[in-house]
Enzyme design. Structure first.
Site, short mmCIF file in Angstrom:
data_model
loop_
_atom_site.label_atom_id
_atom_site.label_comp_id
_atom_site.label_asym_id
_atom_site.label_seq_id
_atom_site.Cartn_x
_atom_site.Cartn_y
_atom_site.Cartn_z
N GLU A 185 -45.70 19.86 -26.94
CA GLU A 185 -45.37 19.83 -25.51
C GLU A 185 -46.60 19.62 -24.63
O GLU A 185 -46.49 19.11 -23.52
CB GLU A 185 -44.64 21.11 -25.10
N PHE B 35 -33.91 35.21 -28.03
CA PHE B 35 -34.67 34.24 -28.83
C PHE B 35 -35.22 33.14 -27.92
O PHE B 35 -34.50 32.59 -27.09
CB PHE B 35 -33.75 33.63 -29.90
N GLN B 36 -36.48 32.84 -28.09
CA GLN B 36 -37.18 31.82 -27.30
C GLN B 36 -37.08 32.06 -25.79
O GLN B 36 -37.00 31.13 -25.01
CB GLN B 36 -36.71 30.40 -27.65
N LYS C 161 -29.45 27.64 -20.12
CA LYS C 161 -28.59 26.77 -20.92
C LYS C 161 -27.15 26.71 -20.40
O LYS C 161 -26.53 25.64 -20.36
CB LYS C 161 -28.58 27.22 -22.38
N MET D 123 -71.42 18.88 -25.30
CA MET D 123 -71.80 19.49 -24.03
C MET D 123 -72.20 20.95 -24.23
O MET D 123 -73.13 21.44 -23.62
CB MET D 123 -70.66 19.37 -23.02
#
Lengths: 163, 576
Positions: free
Chosen positions: B50, B112-113, B162, B479
């Protein structure tokens, strides 16, 4: 310097946390904060007391204005205004001290709103310094619970915070 | 028209004119993915992580000016997107992120999630929404696009549980033609009185400098900036985010300023009497030590965001407004003869600047037998004729790209300036290539950064986005190594990777062309060969000098006049 920011914001879930989050993320300090609905149910009004230099407070107001949920805000401390805070104090009051507490409450235009054999609850309203003075007048050991609402305020006269 | 929430969402994207959506499916967005499956207008790009989705959408947005659109699932889908959202936020990039959420009745139950996506993203979005009613989807999306693309742009997240996209619940659909918010009024015109006052000060200046930033690019005001700069005859420096808004090959351009800016730009900043800041935000990497910033200057600042004004540096003449409008107004006042520049005032100033410029601060050891990273970027510039879109990751390679690739057009230089996000370059390049399929797109990166989003090589194959990856491989987190050399007595604490993949083989296993270049004389040829392969993604692994540093450098906490220059350079101070 102490500033009292009066903020009109959309009455949306999460609006309060946007303001609180902004203060913690940018390291500004919140001395007190009150929030409740207004005459217009789609908006709520927040009164936030903060301290900072003029530059810091200018940044705070700019950052607050950037929040999408903030409709309008003013700094009450910039002009004539009325400031009020409510305080509830629970004190041990027995024997001769009961009379003493009653007299003090009268002097500060407070009212005793709960009484038991050993305690009073006193309600006092006023600006921050008046409430501080009342607490100082009580014997320190007698005070066993203090609840303060945080300041709320309104500007004097026609001027005000409207849409 | 009666539609389900998922269909409304997809239809709203169509009505908004969305071309690409970068995403990754998961439980709470399955209804939406089913609606996407049934149409062809909105093209979905399946990323491999993602973070890649947000960076690709970001690259697309930076290259086009249109908002990037992202679709992720709840929980880890949303948290993985946070880095990319914060990246877009810091650079004010328009983006709309749609995240799935646990069904409304389960919110708060540690389902969940489930994560509090609105809470987690709040500090790094311009605004976010939780949609609790299917009837609110279209209007919320309209608001999201409006907020993301107007005023000072930024990412907006829309979290949708959802059940709100349930295919069994149908409601009437109409996409709002416009939206207004009483608490948000983004269009601001600069105050005419302030603009005149600013011009007066500018035209009386003897040592003026224009310091312009990403706001000029975001505000599509490059053309006006060029006209104004030409009319004024002043030197101009760009921030890292502003590169390309003024042609780098023009004589009046004196290079980037700041921590790794040119000698002439930083010296001119330090000695100027009038600083004209346009769409720039006085970032600490630009200003250096604040108490020593432009000590003699009257400061004019044009910015759309009032909160940017006098945030870090006190401004004398603020102009809050859209850069394009303000510059147009200034041009009008110059064109109608109300104000006339006097080039004689700045003759001496230009003499000093030319002297500083003659030291050629970006010179490096060209005789070295090793591949110098600067040389690779110079060759990249020549091979692509300065016309490529160049994305970068973060570190030394980013600075070399900014210093040695001369950007002449806006939106060509695409990098994470504010947040400094390693892993940005490759997914961003994919987004750029989708937006401009016929253009050359190069991702200048390093062996550290590229590994942070290397999985997107797979996306690049699936969606046929032939980008060229210029990997400046010096074996070090360069760097970090450089700072450790300068300020930690060369204690290279964990800045060396003992094991690095064979990038050539890795690229091949992802279905691309891999090249390994370890001889200086092969650099040019390899680049030419890679760019000739129009339809292939090519990974060019350049083995560069591990000890090279980025110069000039203003170390943290120092002023513009305290630059560390490449060894062997002679300056005014040496001669004095």
């Amino acid at each position: 310097m102490r500033h009292i920011l009066s903020i009109l914001m959309e009455n949306e879930a999460g609006a309060l946390s946007r303001v609180a989050g902004l203060f913690s993320a940018r390291g500004y300090n919140i001395e007190s904060l009150t929030v409740a609905p207004t005459e217009d149910p789609s908006m709520s009004r927040m009164t936030l007391v903060t301290r900072g230099t003029d530059e810091v407070v200018e940044q705070i107001t700019k950052q607050l204005n950037k929040l999408i949920d903030v409709v309008k805000l003013i700094d009450l401390a910039e002009s004539a205004h009325i400031e009020r805070e409510i305080m509830l104090v629970k004190v041990h009051a027995q024997g001769s001290y009961r009379e003493e507490v009653k007299r003090l409450a009268e002097i500060f235009r407070g009212s005793i709103i709960d009484v038991t054999a050993s305690s009073f609850i006193i309600e006092v309203t006023g600006a921050q310094d008046k409430l501080d003075a009342f607490l100082n007048a009580l014997e320190e050991q007698s005070v066993f619970e203090v609840v303060r609402s945080g300041a709320t305020g309104i500007s004097r006269g026609e001027k005000g915070l409207h849409l | 028209m009666e539609l389900s929430g998922a269909e409304i969402l997809v239809q709203s994207l169509k009505d908004e004119g969305v071309e690409y959506i970068f995403g990754y499916p998961g439980g709470s967005v399955l209804h939406i993915y089913d609606a996407l499956f049934k149409q062809e207008e909105v093209k979905h790009v399946l990323v491999r992580h993602e973070q890649g989705a947000t960076h690709s959408a970001d690259g697309y947005a930076r290259a086009t000016g249109k908002p990037g659109v992202v679709l992720v699932t709840s929980g880890p889908g949303a948290t993985n997107a946070v880095t990319g959202i914060a990246t877009a936020y810091m650079d004010s990039i328009p983006m709309v992120v749609i995240s799935g959420q646990t069904p409304t009745p389960m919110i708060g139950s540690d389902a969940f999630q489930e994560v509090d996506t609105v809470g987690i993203t709040r500090p790094c979005v311009k605004h976010n929404f939780l949609v609790k009613d299917v009837r609110d989807i279209a209007e919320t999306l309209k608001k999201a696009f409006y907020i993301a693309t107007t005023g000072r742009p930024g990412p907006v997240l829309v979290d949708i549980p959802k059940d709100v996209t349930d295919p069994a619940v149908l409601v009437s659909y109409e996409y709002p033609s416009k939206v207004s918010l009483r608490s948000y009024n983004p269009s601001v015109k600069g105050h005419k009185g302030q603009i005149k006052k600013a011009l007066q000060v500018m035209l009386a200046a003897r040592r003026p400098i224009l310091y312009t930033g990403g706001g000029v690019i975001l505000g599509e005001a490059s053309e006006e900036l060029v006209s104004l700069t030409k009319k004024l005859g002043f030197p101009i420096t760009n921030t890292l985010m502003g590169l390309g808004s003024y042609p780098a090959t023009d004589r009046q351009f004196i290079g980037m300023l700041g921590m790794h800016g040119t000698y002439e730009a930083n010296k001119a900043m330090h000695e100027c009497d009038t600083l004209i800041a346009i769409g720039s935000r006085f970032d600490d990497r630009v200003t250096g030590k604040l108490s020593e910033f432009c000590p003699d200057a009257t400061i004019i600042h044009v910015d759309i965001d009032p909160a940017s004004i006098s945030k870090n540096v006190k401004v004398d003449i603020p102009i809050v407004g859209e850069v394009k409008g303000v510059l147009k107004e200034m041009l009008k006042l110059l064109d109608n003869g109300e104000f006339t520049p006097n080039p004689e005032l700045t003759v001496k100033w230009w003499e000093r600047i030319e002297k500083w410029r003659s030291y050629n601060c970006l010179e490096y050891d060209r005789k070295s037998t090793l591949i110098k990273p600067q040389y690779v970027v110079e060759q990249l510039y020549e091979v692509t004729k300065g016309e490529a879109y160049v994305t970068s990751d973060v570190g030394q390679h980013q600075m070399y790209a900014a210093q040695y690739y001369k950007f002449n057009k806006p939106r060509r230089w695409i990098n994470s300036g504010g947040l400094g996000t390693m892993g940005f370059g490759l997914p961003a390049a994919i987004g750029v290539k989708l937006a401009h399929p016929d253009a050359d797109v190069a991702c200048v990166t390093g062996e550290g950064s590229i590994q942070m989003c290397i999985q997107e090589l797979s996306t690049a194959l699936q969606y046929k986005t032939p980008v060229k990856i210029i990997n400046l491989n010096n074996g070090y987190l360069g760097m970090v190594r450089q700072w450790q050399e300068f300020t930690y007595e060369s204690r290279y604490s964990h800045s060396y990777m003992d094991t690095i993949p064979e990038f050539m083989k890795l690229a091949e296993s992802y279905g691309h062309v891999g090249m390994r270049i370890d001889k200086k004389e092969d650099v040019r040829g390899a680049l030419e060969e890679a760019f000739a392969l129009k339809d292939r993604t090519v990974f060019l692994d350049f083995i560069t000098d591990p000890t090279e540093n980025v110069y000039p450098m203003i170390e943290a906490g120092k002023g513009h006049h305290e630059m560390r220059l490449a060894p062997g350079m002679i300056t005014d101070e040496d001669l004095a």
